[in-house]
Design an enzyme around this catalytic site. Structure first.
Site, mmCIF file in Angstrom:
data_model
loop_
_atom_site.group_PDB
_atom_site.id
_atom_site.type_symbol
_atom_site.label_atom_id
_atom_site.label_comp_id
_atom_site.label_asym_id
_atom_site.label_seq_id
_atom_site.Cartn_x
_atom_site.Cartn_y
_atom_site.Cartn_z
ATOM 1 N N GLU A 1 32.369 45.452 45.807
ATOM 2 C CA GLU A 1 32.304 44.106 46.152
ATOM 3 C C GLU A 1 31.613 43.160 45.217
ATOM 4 O O GLU A 1 32.382 42.244 44.254
ATOM 5 C CB GLU A 1 31.238 43.670 47.322
ATOM 6 C CG GLU A 1 32.098 42.547 48.141
ATOM 7 C CD GLU A 1 33.017 42.943 48.791
ATOM 8 O OE1 GLU A 1 33.959 41.393 47.962
ATOM 9 O OE2 GLU A 1 33.552 44.054 49.170
ATOM 10 N N GLU A 12 38.015 39.427 40.438
ATOM 11 C CA GLU A 12 38.100 37.960 40.792
ATOM 12 C C GLU A 12 37.944 36.806 39.332
ATOM 13 O O GLU A 12 39.042 35.755 39.983
ATOM 14 C CB GLU A 12 38.105 37.349 41.892
ATOM 15 C CG GLU A 12 38.829 38.812 42.967
ATOM 16 C CD GLU A 12 37.907 38.385 44.587
ATOM 17 O OE1 GLU A 12 37.754 37.143 44.924
ATOM 18 O OE2 GLU A 12 39.104 39.120 45.281
#
Length: 128
Positions: free
Chosen positions: A69, A76
């Site tokens: 994560e 991102e």
């Protein structure tokens, strides 16, 4: 970038660890999925401890999900920085990083089911 000494230098290690914890704190504050995964992992570890099952597989599965994560968050951010306008390759990068988290989460679910479900079932049914 110039290195400021040996990797074994405690001051350098603490400085690097500080940068890493800054990243973890940022992800916790800004990413709802990371917060959910942190608390789900804490619950899974607490349940494993309460059921007296091996903690290692549960801890490793939780760590893998959280680590991926964090990588997803980094991917991102870099994609958004380098490609502010929609681009097919930017979408591929983001989707693949999210897919890595999904695969790890599915694996962690399997680890949780295999490790926790049998003793939990025995506890619930009173057959243990």
């Amino acid at each position: 970038m110039r290195s400021d000494g040996s990797a074994l230098n405690p001051r350098r290690w603490w400085r690097s660890a500080g940068f890493a914890w800054t990243g973890v704190r940022h992800a916790y504050r800004s990413q709802a999925n990371f917060r959910i995964e942190v608390w789900a992992g804490a619950a899974a570890l607490a349940l494993a401890a309460a059921l007296r099952v091996p903690l290692a597989p549960v801890a490793l599965a939780c760590a893998l999900v959280l680590a991926l994560e964090l990588v997803n968050t980094a991917v991102e951010a870099v994609v958004d920085l380098t490609s502010p306008d929609p681009h097919p390759l930017a979408r591929v990068a983001k989707d693949a990083a999210a897919g890595a988290v999904l695969v790890a989460a599915a694996g962690a679910l399997v680890v949780g089911l295999v490790t926790l479900a049998p003793p939990l079932w025995r506890w619930v049914t009173g057959t243990g």
